[in-house]
Design a protein around this motif. Sequence first.
Motif, short mmCIF file in Angstrom:
data_model
loop_
_atom_site.label_atom_id
_atom_site.label_comp_id
_atom_site.label_asym_id
_atom_site.label_seq_id
_atom_site.Cartn_x
_atom_site.Cartn_y
_atom_site.Cartn_z
N MET A 1 0.83 -1.21 0.00
CA MET A 1 0.00 0.00 0.00
C MET A 1 0.87 1.27 0.00
SD MET A 1 -3.08 1.08 -0.08
CE MET A 1 -4.00 2.57 0.23
N ALA A 2 1.91 1.23 0.83
CA ALA A 2 2.79 2.40 0.91
C ALA A 2 3.49 2.64 -0.43
CB ALA A 2 3.82 2.20 2.02
N ARG A 3 3.85 1.53 -1.11
CA ARG A 3 4.52 1.68 -2.40
C ARG A 3 3.58 2.31 -3.43
NH1 ARG A 3 7.62 -3.41 -4.78
NH2 ARG A 3 8.89 -2.87 -2.97
N ILE A 4 2.33 1.87 -3.43
CA ILE A 4 1.35 2.43 -4.37
C ILE A 4 1.14 3.91 -4.09
CG2 ILE A 4 -1.05 2.33 -5.14
CD1 ILE A 4 -0.98 -0.68 -4.60
N LEU A 5 1.07 4.25 -2.82
CA LEU A 5 0.85 5.66 -2.43
C LEU A 5 2.03 6.53 -2.88
CD1 LEU A 5 -0.95 7.68 -0.95
CD2 LEU A 5 0.27 7.11 1.16
N SER A 6 3.25 6.04 -2.69
CA SER A 6 4.42 6.83 -3.10
C SER A 6 4.47 7.00 -4.61
CB SER A 6 5.70 6.16 -2.59
OG SER A 6 5.86 4.88 -3.17
N ILE A 7 4.06 5.96 -5.35
CA ILE A 7 4.02 6.07 -6.80
C ILE A 7 3.00 7.12 -7.24
CG2 ILE A 7 3.40 4.85 -8.93
CD1 ILE A 7 4.58 2.33 -7.68
N LEU A 8 1.84 7.13 -6.58
CA LEU A 8 0.80 8.10 -6.92
C LEU A 8 1.25 9.52 -6.61
CD1 LEU A 8 -2.41 6.24 -5.67
CD2 LEU A 8 -1.68 6.60 -8.04
N VAL A 9 1.93 9.69 -5.47
CA VAL A 9 2.43 11.03 -5.11
C VAL A 9 3.47 11.50 -6.14
CG1 VAL A 9 3.77 12.33 -3.42
CG2 VAL A 9 1.97 10.77 -2.66
N GLY A 10 4.40 10.61 -6.52
CA GLY A 10 5.39 10.96 -7.52
C GLY A 10 4.76 11.29 -8.86
N LEU A 11 3.73 10.51 -9.24
CA LEU A 11 3.03 10.76 -10.49
C LEU A 11 2.33 12.12 -10.46
CD1 LEU A 11 2.22 9.63 -13.25
CD2 LEU A 11 0.21 8.60 -12.14
N PHE A 12 1.75 12.45 -9.31
CA PHE A 12 1.06 13.74 -9.16
C PHE A 12 2.03 14.90 -9.38
CE2 PHE A 12 0.22 17.31 -6.30
CZ PHE A 12 -0.98 17.78 -6.84
#
Length: 286
Positions: A1-12
């Motif tokens: 979950m944390a990995r998905i969240l960090s990817i989304l933040v980076g994408l944003f």
Amino acid sequence: MARILSILVGLFFTVALAWSFGKGAYTQITEPPAATAEKHFHKEPKEYRYASDGPFGRFDKQQLQRGFQVYKEVCSACHSLSHVAFRDLAQLGYSEGQVKTIAAGFQVPGIDPTTGEANMRPGVPTDYFPKPFANDTAARAANNNAIPPDLSLMTKAREGGAPYIASLLTGYTEQEGYRNEHGEELLKEFPDAKTPMGLHFNPYFANLNLAMAPPLSGDGQVEYGPGNPKPTVDQMAQDVSAFLIWTAEPKLEKRKQTGLAVILFLFFATALGYMSYRNVWRNQKH
């Protein structure tokens, strides 16, 4: 979950950066910045040549002495040379006695040995050139609220170097009727660009107006000795700018000599290395 969240933040943040860049580029294309007087009427420095230019250039000591004379008699009233000591002038060809005489002609801060109080005393060769004003407040009061910059490193600090300084010193002109290389007249194109009271128009300065009044007021302002060229404004500007090349880099000649020796050594080492390579591998089959 944390990995998905960090990817989304980076994408944003990536999308936000791309959007900002695209918007800025679109605005620059569709709404270019308004034309300014500085952009249209600023001049690039004249093409001056100095004896110290180029990889084999050397200082013209006679010119440096003339430049020092211009600094001493004209520029030193407002500008300091805080990184230059009087004894350094020996590099310009002055004798020990001449250096002592020059130093004694300046008053430098000192301490009274009997009372311990601060005073002013004649300079000695180990002293550095003194500041012409006691503090920044006094400097501003004497120069239309502007502090005259120290000139020690000026040819390094200003884009264009010595040619810029010489161009600035000779570039003062009347703003009325001033035209650029395209024949456009400044005040007709930009009526609001009139030089404010207390400033002086100079197209070689970045914003066209500066607080310094023309320091070189006319030919013969500084009297050169026999055997020197006529002290025209242009000649004095070239001489003092050449002197400021030396103050900014007094070891220029030694640096060039060292660089030349290093380059010759590298060529020799490269040739030696190549011949060694051929000698070691000459009998080896590929």
